[in-house]
Design a protein around this motif. Structure first.
Motif, short mmCIF file in Angstrom:
data_model
loop_
_atom_site.label_atom_id
_atom_site.label_comp_id
_atom_site.label_asym_id
_atom_site.label_seq_id
_atom_site.Cartn_x
_atom_site.Cartn_y
_atom_site.Cartn_z
N ARG A 439 36.31 36.51 31.12
CA ARG A 439 35.94 35.22 30.60
C ARG A 439 34.50 34.89 29.95
O ARG A 439 33.68 35.58 30.14
CB ARG A 439 35.79 34.39 32.29
CG ARG A 439 35.70 32.95 31.93
CD ARG A 439 35.45 32.19 33.06
NE ARG A 439 34.17 32.55 33.86
CZ ARG A 439 33.10 31.77 33.74
NH1 ARG A 439 33.31 30.65 32.84
NH2 ARG A 439 31.79 31.93 34.28
N ALA A 475 32.25 36.59 32.96
CA ALA A 475 32.57 37.39 34.05
C ALA A 475 33.77 38.25 33.74
O ALA A 475 34.53 38.04 32.78
CB ALA A 475 33.08 36.53 35.15
N GLU A 476 34.05 39.35 34.38
CA GLU A 476 35.01 40.34 33.98
C GLU A 476 35.50 40.66 35.18
O GLU A 476 34.98 41.02 36.40
CB GLU A 476 34.55 41.51 33.29
CG GLU A 476 35.68 42.55 33.11
CD GLU A 476 35.13 43.73 32.13
OE1 GLU A 476 34.15 43.61 31.36
OE2 GLU A 476 35.99 44.76 32.01
N TRP A 477 37.06 40.64 35.55
CA TRP A 477 37.76 41.16 36.68
C TRP A 477 38.22 42.47 36.31
O TRP A 477 39.11 42.43 35.10
CB TRP A 477 38.66 40.26 37.25
CG TRP A 477 38.05 39.05 37.57
CD1 TRP A 477 37.65 38.64 38.98
CD2 TRP A 477 37.51 37.77 36.96
NE1 TRP A 477 37.06 37.36 39.11
CE2 TRP A 477 37.05 36.90 37.76
CE3 TRP A 477 37.71 37.52 35.54
CZ2 TRP A 477 36.53 35.76 37.38
CZ3 TRP A 477 37.08 36.30 35.33
CH2 TRP A 477 36.76 35.34 36.02
N THR A 478 38.27 43.63 37.00
CA THR A 478 38.98 44.78 36.64
C THR A 478 39.98 44.84 37.87
O THR A 478 39.75 44.67 38.89
CB THR A 478 37.89 45.98 36.70
OG1 THR A 478 37.09 45.92 37.85
CG2 THR A 478 37.21 45.87 35.47
N ARG A 480 42.32 46.32 40.89
CA ARG A 480 41.74 47.16 42.10
C ARG A 480 43.09 47.39 42.99
O ARG A 480 42.96 47.94 43.85
CB ARG A 480 41.26 46.16 43.10
CG ARG A 480 39.74 45.89 42.71
CD ARG A 480 39.15 45.12 43.65
NE ARG A 480 38.00 44.22 43.48
CZ ARG A 480 37.61 43.13 43.87
NH1 ARG A 480 38.22 42.52 45.22
NH2 ARG A 480 36.45 42.47 43.60
#
Lengths: 508, 299
Positions: A439, A475-478, A480
């Motif tokens: 984002r 923001a960054e989501w990786t 999982r």
């Protein structure tokens, strides 16, 4: 409160959107200095018809420009250029001698040309003009709407053939008025907006004469097709008199630009009521065999045009609204995350929101919504989770279609729009795509894209590299999720999709 | 003018008293503080207790604020709603300050991070939504303890661990910090939770002036301070952001900050030692001493 924003220079971006018009002033770092916004009336003359009063829109545009300039406390001398972004495909015809619209603008959502589109498809069908335009024959696009107006407004065809009538999407309307209207206004559109008319040849960036003939649209009404970033003219009056009007981009393309997706394979997805995902495919238009649209991403001045593949999801945020308004399971849209977070997984439930059929990549109008996998174990929290997962899986399906068509794997997805505040959704998206989800720091990527293009045109910014340097990760989501779980879940989702198909016995 | 209902006025005074400095009060103290007969005070306290607004410690018989007050306050604004409303303001705070921004709410005797905006440089950072910070030492925790009576009670009852030599652990010292926080409207944490890290935070109030959360910037101590003092421009920016969050789209002119000094920060990807948060189901990177600092270092 102190304010040190009085030293420019700045770029002003006008976003003429579906529900409102906005003006945002940006500084050199791409930061927002001021915003003004005004909604306009949605006119519904009949079921399925949606119109806007173009005169009201032009008044609102002038007001929000004045409002944003005043809030910023600056003068026209501080503004280097004006950029335009707009709701795509919304169609207007006006009299070039009086500046009066001949009819309300027909909005992109309007379905009055459904029958006309079937008729225009003749024996070939929806794909009759796809090779030239990259688009299926559908009621969204501007060309059939022009034809409808010429057929249904009395005496209009004669006036059009005599050269008294101008056609434009909202970019053309705003630019023509800004640059003087009846007093020398320039009649132009940009390649991205032109690529949504069903009238432009994607390979040559010119109006396609054969299609014009088939649709019986006189060439005299058409605006000149220009690049997305160049000086079209200078604002004649109002608070920005003398400032160059220097960009135009359809809203989704502007978001692609604002997200700085300048390299082949870079993609953005905007999560609102529905979702629009665009992937930059470089200087080649990629034909889609998987239900995507081929469109122009942008063109900077004399440079080669950059193409994009586009996939849209009809129901994303709308499903959360449905849970709130129709089901009453949550009080606000944000609460879907609270409810969904109260359980570990979907409890075996899958929600396919095919409320008006399945769109890309299936295109099955006979499908309807389905919740599959229900057992007594399933609670409203599991359904909430399935609601969020539906958005993530649909994004995965579009992404898979893009990979199939372009041969390019998605390395990361840039996201924007209201739903990006939903942390669980963004994590789920990353898990399902098996790719990072990022984002950016400025949420207003649409206006920012228009500002960037205008700034490039006047040399305010030197290059796309400089714009990339402005881009900031908020923001960054990786991922999982392990591969086995993802594969099992995807399989279950696809089974649920299958169960939604064939619900209606008759396509009509 | 109609006369106010005396017993409600007295009940309100009691709640204010219990929300004040002392953590627990006996019946005699409550009665004498408010100038009431013991029988009258007892009747009101019992009614408040039945409603859940007051709890009585079974061992000492002393009274404290009840969980119902927290429930009333927290159901008013869903944390995800808070994040959605805060998005634009916190992005701008991160962008103008050059530091990472955290938004926290009271949760299980600590601060639950519900929103995190990365520091706007190109360094690798990990989203810390779902992590916990301590009430007594972190800037967000001090703000919540100063403004939210329930947080205040919890902070006083918690074991206040000395994370660094600068952590304030004694009750008097802690109360003095909270007094200062209330007086100036913001709190700071200068190497009291993590070595080398400083934070500044301010309270977010709803329209009824109820504290719903706290927002703050966190960064290397040499960037948050200038000349040994906390940077006043950062304090002002944090407070502007906190005031902006619940507002309905009114966007004031943004404060322009000088560009942040460029100080390289060493980043190490932290060793995972996660617990699962009961509420969000997310892994909590913060566990007592084994916490990840907001700059990404492991200690």
């Amino acid at each position: 409160m102190t304010d040190a924003h009085t030293t420019g220079p700045f770029i002003a971006a006008i976003d003429q959107g579906t529900t409102s018009s906005r003006c945002i002033v940006f500084d050199k770092d791409g930061r927002i200095v001021s915003v003004d916004q005004k909604e306009h009336e949605q006119i519904f003359p009949k079921p399925g018809w949606v119109e806007h009063d173009a005169a009201e829109i032009w008044t609102n545009v002038q007001e929000v420009v004045a409002g944003a300039i005043e809030k910023a406390g600056i003068t026209p001398a501080d503004v280097q250029a004006i950029g335009i972004t707009n709701q795509r495909e919304t169609t207007l015809l006006w009299d070039k001698n009086t500046g009066e619209p001949v009819h309300n603008a027909i909005v992109w959502q309007d379905t009055r040309t459904d029958a006309l589109c079937k008729e225009l498809g003749r024996n070939v069908g929806q794909d009759r003009f796809r090779r030239q335009t990259g688009l299926p024959l559908a009621s969204y696009f501007a060309g059939p709407k022009v034809r409808w107006l010429l057929d249904n407004v009395e005496g209009l065809r004669e006036r059009a053939e005599a050269g008294d009538i101008l056609f434009g999407t909202m970019d053309s309307w705003v630019i023509w008025n800004l640059t003087g209207g009846t007093d020398g206004g320039v009649h132009v559109t940009d390649v991205t907006n032109a690529s949504r008319t069903l009238l432009m040849n994607l390979h040559e960036m010119r109006w396609d004469e054969k299609i014009l003939q088939s649709m019986e649209i006189p060439a005299a009404v058409l605006p000149e097709i220009r690049s997305s970033a160049e000086v079209y003219g200078v604002a004649k009056a109002g608070p920005l008199a003398g400032v160059p009007v220097a960009s135009a981009l359809g809203d989704q393309q502007a978001a692609l630009f604002g997200q700085t997706c300048f390299s082949q394979g870079e993609a953005k997805s905007t999560y609102g009521t529905g979702t629009f995902m665009l992937m930059n495919t470089g200087d080649q238009p990629v034909n889609s065999y998987n239900g995507l649209l081929t469109t122009v991403g942008y063109q900077i001045g004399e440079q080669k045009p950059v193409y994009a593949l586009e996939g849209s999801i009809a129901v994303t945020g709308a499903l959360v609204q449905w849970m709130r308004d129709q089901m009453g399971l949550i009080k606000s849209a944000a609460e879907i995350e609270t409810l969904a977070s109260s359980v570990e997984d979907n409890g075996g439930a899958y929600f396919v929101p095919a409320f008006s059929g399945l769109f890309a990549p299936y295109w099955r109008p006979d499908a309807r919504g389905v919740i599959a996998g229900l057992t007594r174990y399933v609670t409203k929290a599991h359904i909430a989770r399935a609601v969020l997962e539906a958005t993530a899986w649909q994004t995965r399906e579009i992404s898979d279609a893009m990979t199939k068509d372009s041969g390019v794997e998605l390395t990361a997805l840039k996201v924007d729009g209201g739903m990006t505040s939903n942390n669980l959704l963004m994590q789920t998206l990353s898990d399902f795509l098996d790719a990072p989800v990022v984002r950016p720091m400025v949420a207003e990527t649409t206006c920012l894209g228009a500002a960037y293009a205008a700034g490039l045109a006047v040399g305010f910014w030197s290059s796309t590299d400089e714009l990339r340097a402005n881009w900031r990760r908020a923001a960054e989501w990786t991922p999982r999720m392990d591969a086995a779980t993802r594969d099992r879940e995807y399989k279950n989702w696809l089974k649920a999709v299958e169960r939604s198909m064939g619900w209606l016995d008759d396509e009509s | 003018m109609a006369k106010n209902i005396q017993s409600l006025e007295r009940a309100a005074a009691m709640l204010r008293l219990l929300a004040g400095g002392e953590r627990r009060l006996g019946l005699t103290e409550v009665a004498s503080s408010l100038g009431l007969a013991k029988g009258t005070a007892h009747g009101i306290l019992r009614t408040l207790q039945a409603e859940g607004f007051v709890e009585q410690d079974p061992a000492s018989g002393r009274y404290q604020l009840g969980a119902e007050l927290l429930r009333l306050g927290s159901t008013y604004l869903d944390v995800h709603e808070l994040r959605a409303r805060a998005l634009v303001w916190t992005d701008d705070l991160a962008r103008s300050s050059g530091e990472s921004v955290y938004l926290g709410v009271l949760h299980h005797k600590g601060v639950l991070i519900v929103h995190h905006v990365f520091r706007p440089d190109d360094s690798r950072q990990v989203l810390e939504v779902g992590a916990m910070q301590p009430l007594h030492s972190a800037a967000l925790g001090k703000v919540l303890s100063a403004y939210d009576p329930v947080a205040h009670n919890e902070a006083l009852e918690n074991e206040r661990e000395a994370f660094t030599p600068r952590t304030i652990t004694d009750p008097e010292g802690f109360e003095a910090v909270l007094d200062l926080t209330r007086a100036r409207g913001w709190a700071a944490d200068v190497e009291e939770t993590w070595d080398g890290v400083a934070s500044i935070a301010a309270p977010i109030h709803d329209r009824r002036r109820m504290p719903v959360g706290a927002v703050g910037v966190t960064g290397a101590v040499e960037r948050i301070r200038a000349g040994g003092e906390l940077r006043p421009d950062l304090v002002a920016a944090v407070r502007d952001c906190a005031r902006g969050v619940p507002g309905s789209g009114r966007r004031a002119l943004l404060r322009r900050l000088p560009p942040p000094p460029v100080t390289p920060v060493t980043i190490a990807i932290p060793a995972a030692e996660p617990l699962t948060c009961v509420m969000t189901g997310t892994k909590l990177p913060f566990i007592g001493r084994h916490c990840r600092t907001p700059t990404g270092n492991t200690r």
